[in-house]
Design a protein around this motif. Structure first.
Motif, PDB file in Angstrom:
ATOM      1  N   VAL A  71       6.821   1.758   1.574  1.00  0.00           N
ATOM      2  CA  VAL A  71       7.749   0.642   1.700  1.00  0.00           C
ATOM      3  C   VAL A  71       7.949   0.368   3.185  1.00  0.00           C
ATOM      4  N   GLY A  72       7.367  -0.728   3.646  1.00  0.00           N
ATOM      5  CA  GLY A  72       7.423  -1.060   5.068  1.00  0.00           C
ATOM      6  C   GLY A  72       6.124  -0.688   5.754  1.00  0.00           C
ATOM      7  N   VAL A  73       5.215  -1.668   5.886  1.00  0.00           N
ATOM      8  CA  VAL A  73       3.859  -1.365   6.350  1.00  0.00           C
ATOM      9  C   VAL A  73       3.682  -1.850   7.795  1.00  0.00           C
ATOM     10  N   GLY A  74       4.705  -1.620   8.617  1.00  0.00           N
ATOM     11  CA  GLY A  74       4.602  -1.960  10.028  1.00  0.00           C
ATOM     12  C   GLY A  74       4.063  -0.803  10.838  1.00  0.00           C
ATOM     13  N   LEU A  99       7.766  -7.168   3.412  1.00  0.00           N
ATOM     14  CA  LEU A  99       8.236  -8.550   3.392  1.00  0.00           C
ATOM     15  C   LEU A  99       7.115  -9.531   3.701  1.00  0.00           C
ATOM     16  N   SER A 100       6.072  -9.055   4.372  1.00  0.00           N
ATOM     17  CA  SER A 100       4.977  -9.922   4.794  1.00  0.00           C
ATOM     18  C   SER A 100       3.672  -9.529   4.126  1.00  0.00           C
ATOM     19  N   GLU A 101       3.064 -10.473   3.435  1.00  0.00           N
ATOM     20  CA  GLU A 101       1.777 -10.226   2.800  1.00  0.00           C
ATOM     21  C   GLU A 101       0.693  -9.912   3.828  1.00  0.00           C
ATOM     22  N   GLY A 105      -3.349  -6.186   5.195  1.00  0.00           N
ATOM     23  CA  GLY A 105      -4.673  -6.040   5.785  1.00  0.00           C
ATOM     24  C   GLY A 105      -4.968  -4.616   6.210  1.00  0.00           C
ATOM     25  N   ILE A 106      -3.946  -3.775   6.242  1.00  0.00           N
ATOM     26  CA  ILE A 106      -4.160  -2.378   6.601  1.00  0.00           C
ATOM     27  C   ILE A 106      -5.134  -1.689   5.653  1.00  0.00           C
ATOM     28  N   VAL A 107      -5.191  -2.152   4.417  1.00  0.00           N
ATOM     29  CA  VAL A 107      -6.075  -1.519   3.435  1.00  0.00           C
ATOM     30  C   VAL A 107      -7.515  -1.548   3.914  1.00  0.00           C
ATOM     31  N   ASP A 108      -7.933  -2.672   4.494  1.00  0.00           N
ATOM     32  CA  ASP A 108      -9.308  -2.781   5.002  1.00  0.00           C
ATOM     33  C   ASP A 108      -9.546  -1.844   6.177  1.00  0.00           C
ATOM     34  N   ARG A 109      -8.493  -1.574   6.956  1.00  0.00           N
ATOM     35  CA  ARG A 109      -8.641  -0.694   8.118  1.00  0.00           C
ATOM     36  C   ARG A 109      -8.619   0.779   7.747  1.00  0.00           C
ATOM     37  N   LEU A 110      -8.358   1.077   6.486  1.00  0.00           N
ATOM     38  CA  LEU A 110      -8.288   2.477   6.049  1.00  0.00           C
ATOM     39  C   LEU A 110      -9.541   2.933   5.320  1.00  0.00           C
ATOM     40  N   ASP A 120      -4.733  -1.464  -5.708  1.00  0.00           N
ATOM     41  CA  ASP A 120      -5.071  -2.675  -6.447  1.00  0.00           C
ATOM     42  C   ASP A 120      -4.169  -3.814  -5.968  1.00  0.00           C
ATOM     43  N   PRO A 121      -4.685  -5.038  -5.899  1.00  0.00           N
ATOM     44  CA  PRO A 121      -3.831  -6.175  -5.489  1.00  0.00           C
ATOM     45  C   PRO A 121      -2.543  -6.287  -6.281  1.00  0.00           C
ATOM     46  N   SER A 122      -2.553  -5.840  -7.531  1.00  0.00           N
ATOM     47  CA  SER A 122      -1.338  -5.901  -8.349  1.00  0.00           C
ATOM     48  C   SER A 122      -0.279  -4.927  -7.863  1.00  0.00           C
ATOM     49  N   LYS A 123      -0.665  -4.016  -6.984  1.00  0.00           N
ATOM     50  CA  LYS A 123       0.288  -3.041  -6.444  1.00  0.00           C
ATOM     51  C   LYS A 123       0.546  -3.272  -4.959  1.00  0.00           C
ATOM     52  N   MET A 124       0.368  -4.521  -4.537  1.00  0.00           N
ATOM     53  CA  MET A 124       0.788  -4.966  -3.208  1.00  0.00           C
ATOM     54  C   MET A 124       1.967  -5.908  -3.414  1.00  0.00           C
ATOM     55  N   HIS A 125       3.165  -5.410  -3.176  1.00  0.00           N
ATOM     56  CA  HIS A 125       4.390  -6.108  -3.544  1.00  0.00           C
ATOM     57  C   HIS A 125       5.034  -6.753  -2.325  1.00  0.00           C
ATOM     58  N   VAL A 126       5.277  -8.060  -2.424  1.00  0.00           N
ATOM     59  CA  VAL A 126       5.848  -8.825  -1.316  1.00  0.00           C
ATOM     60  C   VAL A 126       7.291  -9.190  -1.648  1.00  0.00           C
TER      61      VAL A 126
END
Length: 454
Positions: A71-74, A99-101, A105-110, A120-126
């Motif tokens: 929770v909080g991907v900063g 709060l920000s979709e 993009g961090i997923v691609d960097r991991l 899964d995109p369904s588990k990216m909650h904005v």
């Protein structure tokens, strides 16, 4: 979203019915009394323990996969993800909320963490309620709470209610109401047998651990007093994008609003204050401080310098200073004076030394901050797998409130006691009902003599 079987309000009502002389675990409820629910009461609040991890037989704990939601991907959220995935085996990132979709993009960097990332995109909650989706997700075992600090106390209680293990960044609270909420969450986590590890990485940095062990063993003699400083250059400030409401902008630019960050002393310098509490064996008895602002942008509520004299039991004073002013000399250090010697513990990678009173070196050790950041995540996951979850929230909340004590003393210009802040203060900075589309009062920085002690 699936509803939990017991709502937050139902649990509060049950708690009040069981012990009408005590207060519920909401911040508003905590303002009615300075006392904190006992661990025994927390144990009776309807908590149930869940299997800590899934994916293998119970006897083969090393192969159990710990599934992580963030929770909080900063900055701190991405840092915590990297640290945990780097040091732990059989962990997997499975859910994100922000709060920000654009943060997703961090997923691609991991991708370098092969087999450890499956979001899964369904588990990216904005959105502001995104964290609830993670807490309601049965496939999430461990939640990272790395959003702005003002949110942390209430989110911690909800995470414990949901039976999740937690990594919570520091500070864990920015006011007395949040502190009392954290103590409630700590007691419930112990009863619930769920872990809470906090982002006080210096408690796991080897030179800190060894230096403080030597202090406690008496190598510098009896502690007389000390100094601690967290002085650096400026901090980021984000201009307001067009179309943002007041609340949206303040959350976006959270460092500069006291209800969200607690000012530099609470948000950043809490590391040094936590170190001093660790050395001194607990919080101070009182604080007397001053400070001001010279370089902050218009609209910021932050001061850029605070100095505090903390008085610890035994009439021992620790002189504290923090500042963020461009062009000034930095200093991140903790110096403890004893009857036989002096211990100096530097922040980051500078290491630690102990000398006698004449300056002759008796001991030294280098620092490794990166290893400490990772170690807190290894200790957390190891404790979950061992069935002996670490719960360290109370100590971090105590240090967070010690920082708040210094801020309140400086803001008001008063001599403020620990007893007042923990047992009498009504200060509660977080909105009773948070509406992201709402307006906020005009930002206003504290002025000693005008700012009231609440």
């Amino acid at each position: 979203m699936k509803e939990r079987s017991v709502t937050r309000q139902q649990e509060i009502d049950t708690t009040e019915a069981q012990a009408p002389s005590e207060q519920p675990s909401t911040r508003r409820g905590f303002l009615k009394s300075g006392s904190v629910l006992s661990a025994g009461l927390a144990a009776g609040a309807g908590m149930v323990s869940t299997r800590p991890v899934r994916g293998a037989e119970p006897e083969d704990t090393e192969k159990q996969v710990v599934r992580i939601g963030v929770v909080g991907v900063g900055g701190r959220g991405s840092g915590a993800i990297n640290d945990s995935l780097s040091i732990n085996e059989n962990v997997k990132l499975t859910a994100l909320a922000d709060l920000s979709e654009g943060k997703f993009g961090i997923v691609d960097r991991l991708k370098k963490f092969e087999g450890k990332v499956d979001v899964d995109p369904s588990k990216m909650h904005v959105g502001i309620d995104g964290y609830k989706r993670i807490l309601d997700d049965p496939d999430v075992d461990l939640v990272f709470l790395t959003m702005p600090p003002g949110f942390r106390p209430d989110y911690l209680v909800e995470a414990v209610d949901a039976g999740k293990h937690v990594f919570a960044e520091k500070p864990t609270c920015v006011d007395p109401a949040g502190y009392r909420t954290c103590l409630f969450a700590d007691a419930k986590a112990k009863s619930n047998k769920t872990a809470i590890v906090t982002g006080t990485q210096y408690r796991r940095q080897t030179n800190y651990v060894e230096a403080i062990k030597r202090i406690h063993e008496g190598q510098i003699g009896d502690i007389v007093g000390g100094t601690t400083r967290y002085c650096s250059n400026g901090i980021w400030f984000k201009p307001r994008p067009e179309g943002m409401t007041d609340t949206e902008y303040q959350v976006f630019n959270w460092m500069h609003y006291i209800w969200l960050s607690g000012d530099q002393i609470t948000e950043q310098a809490v590391h040094n204050i936590d170190t001093i509490n660790w050395i001194m064996g607990g919080p101070p008895e009182s604080a007397y401080g001053s400070g001001g602002r010279f370089t902050r942008p218009e609209g910021s509520e932050m001061w850029d310098s605070i100095s505090v004299d903390y008085i610890y039991p035994g009439n021992r004073m620790i002189s504290f200073k923090c500042r963020q002013i461009p062009g000034t000399k930095g200093d991140n250090s903790n110096v403890i004076y004893g009857t036989k010697g002096i211990a100096t513990i530097y922040g980051a990678n500078q290491g630690a030394t102990i000398t006698d009173r004449d300056g002759n070196e008796l001991w030294s050790m280098k620092g490794d901050l990166s290893a400490a950041y990772k170690q807190e995540h290894k200790d957390l996951v190891d404790s979950i797998r061992a069935g002996e979850p670490i719960v360290e929230l109370a100590a971090t909340a105590e240090s967070s409130l010690t920082a708040t004590l210094g801020r309140v003393a400086a803001y008001t210009g008063q001599d403020v006691t620990w007893d007042f802040l923990t047992n009498k203060s009504k200060l509660n900075l977080f909105p009773e009902k948070l509406d992201m589309k709402a307006s906020r009062p005009e930002p206003k920085f504290a002025v000693p003599g005008e700012t009231k002690l609440i």
